[in-house]
Enzyme design. Structure first.
Site, PDB file in Angstrom:
ATOM      1  N   ASN A  45      -9.342   2.150   4.015  1.00  0.00           N
ATOM      2  CA  ASN A  45      -7.929   1.382   3.760  1.00  0.00           C
ATOM      3  C   ASN A  45      -7.232   1.968   5.270  1.00  0.00           C
ATOM      4  OD1 ASN A  45      -6.382   4.080   3.596  1.00  0.00           O
ATOM      5  ND2 ASN A  45      -6.705   4.051   1.451  1.00  0.00           N
ATOM      6  N   ASP A  46      -5.832   0.995   5.250  1.00  0.00           N
ATOM      7  CA  ASP A  46      -5.170   1.330   6.386  1.00  0.00           C
ATOM      8  C   ASP A  46      -4.717   2.480   7.018  1.00  0.00           C
ATOM      9  OD1 ASP A  46      -3.353   1.173   4.222  1.00  0.00           O
ATOM     10  OD2 ASP A  46      -2.051  -0.425   5.220  1.00  0.00           O
ATOM     11  N   GLY A  74       5.839   1.504   1.256  1.00  0.00           N
ATOM     12  CA  GLY A  74       5.422   2.507   0.284  1.00  0.00           C
ATOM     13  C   GLY A  74       5.190   3.717   1.057  1.00  0.00           C
ATOM     14  N   GLU A  95      -4.120   9.695  -1.823  1.00  0.00           N
ATOM     15  CA  GLU A  95      -2.747   8.747  -2.114  1.00  0.00           C
ATOM     16  C   GLU A  95      -1.797   9.711  -2.504  1.00  0.00           C
ATOM     17  OE1 GLU A  95      -2.346   5.838  -1.913  1.00  0.00           O
ATOM     18  OE2 GLU A  95      -4.365   4.893  -1.730  1.00  0.00           O
ATOM     19  N   HIS A  98       1.792   8.961  -4.249  1.00  0.00           N
ATOM     20  CA  HIS A  98       1.735   8.999  -5.866  1.00  0.00           C
ATOM     21  C   HIS A  98       1.587  10.290  -6.366  1.00  0.00           C
ATOM     22  CE1 HIS A  98       2.184   4.789  -5.531  1.00  0.00           C
ATOM     23  NE2 HIS A  98       1.092   4.814  -4.541  1.00  0.00           N
ATOM     24  N   CYS A 110       3.282   1.953  -9.176  1.00  0.00           N
ATOM     25  CA  CYS A 110       2.040   2.279  -9.704  1.00  0.00           C
ATOM     26  C   CYS A 110       2.091   2.458 -11.171  1.00  0.00           C
ATOM     27  CB  CYS A 110       1.561   3.713  -8.998  1.00  0.00           C
ATOM     28  SG  CYS A 110       2.337   5.238  -9.736  1.00  0.00           S
ATOM     29  N   CYS A 115       7.112   9.394  -8.310  1.00  0.00           N
ATOM     30  CA  CYS A 115       6.291   9.609  -7.214  1.00  0.00           C
ATOM     31  C   CYS A 115       7.085   9.859  -5.878  1.00  0.00           C
ATOM     32  CB  CYS A 115       5.390   8.184  -7.072  1.00  0.00           C
ATOM     33  SG  CYS A 115       4.208   8.263  -8.299  1.00  0.00           S
ATOM     34  N   GLU A 117       6.619   8.368  -3.237  1.00  0.00           N
ATOM     35  CA  GLU A 117       6.759   7.015  -2.561  1.00  0.00           C
ATOM     36  C   GLU A 117       8.078   6.383  -2.995  1.00  0.00           C
ATOM     37  OE1 GLU A 117       4.537   2.903  -3.541  1.00  0.00           O
ATOM     38  OE2 GLU A 117       3.456   4.271  -2.078  1.00  0.00           O
TER      39      GLU A 117
END
Length: 244
Positions: A45-46, A74, A95, A98, A110, A115, A117
């Site tokens: 992932n990025d 996010g 992650e 989260h 999510c 969270c 985020e």
């Protein structure tokens, strides 16, 4: 992966099981690209790629244990541990956006509440600014209406608006609390802050450093991680993908 009791998102065989923002369901990305271009393909992932890029060509060159936090729509996190990406099973790890910051707090996209985020993203800052504008109609923030952006909050604070300044003071704490948790869990040499909010430079980094230094486990007996801005910007994901 067939024997696992669950389905990971991006699997080791290069299949994206789920990509909610793209509407993808079990898409064999790597096989499709390998067939098209005739070269090997890897999937990540990025945020993971951006973290790797910063250790190869950015602010964390030579650093074998680091964390990249991206503050944008996010909160993305990439972790490099002992020189390698820490991705978890099927790429589902890291992650930290989260992880719960406030129990039963703000709703997150999510599906959970509270969270990190939901408090530290640019999206969260916009929401915090809009709430403050409603509570303080005399504030410069109120002039922006629904079009308020994260930059508007910083601009209003620069103009001496006390409401905007209070919003930012609390926002810095939200960001720093999550960075402190990452420092306590992972003990990295360096934490880099990326994403659009990182363009604020020292006005963001300085209060985050102060909070982390005062609150990391071990207190004054422990050196906190170095906290700096990421350098590679929007190119980070591309460079990191190549580095895989």
């Amino acid at each position: 992966q067939a024997n696992l009791p669950y389905k990971a998102f991006p699997t080791a065989d290069g299949v994206v099981e789920r990509a909610y923002n793209l509407g993808w369901d079990h898409v064999p990305v790597c096989r499709m690209l390998e067939q098209r271009f005739g070269i090997p393909c890897r999937l990540s992932n990025d945020a993971n790629c951006a973290a790797l890029a910063e250790t190869v060509a950015g602010a964390a060159v030579g650093c074998r244990n680091m964390v990249l936090v991206t503050l944008g729509t996010g909160v993305g996190v990439g972790i490099v541990s002992d020189g390698k990406l820490l991705e978890g099973v099927g790429g589902t790890g890291a992650e930290a956006g989260h992880a719960i910051l406030v129990l039963d707090g703000e709703p997150c996209t999510c599906g959970r509440k509270g969270c990190w985020e939901a408090y530290a993203s640019a999206t969260a800052l916009i929401r915090q600014g809009k709430r403050a504008a409603l509570a303080h109609p005399e504030s410069l923030l109120a002039r922006c209406g629904d079009a308020l952006t994260a930059k508007d909050v910083f601009d209003a604070a620069d103009s001496g608006d006390e409401t905007a300044q209070a919003v930012l003071a609390q926002y810095y704490i939200y960001v720093a609390a999550g960075v402190t948790d990452l420092g306590n869990i992972l003990g990295p040499e360096m934490v880099l802050i990326g994403g659009g909010i990182s363009r604020q430079g020292e006005r963001l980094l300085s209060p985050v450093r102060d909070y982390v230094a005062a609150n990391c486990f071990g207190g004054h007996d422990r050196l906190p991680p170095v906290i700096e801005a990421a350098r590679l910007g929007n190119e980070a994901g591309i460079i990191g993908a190549a580095a895989l």
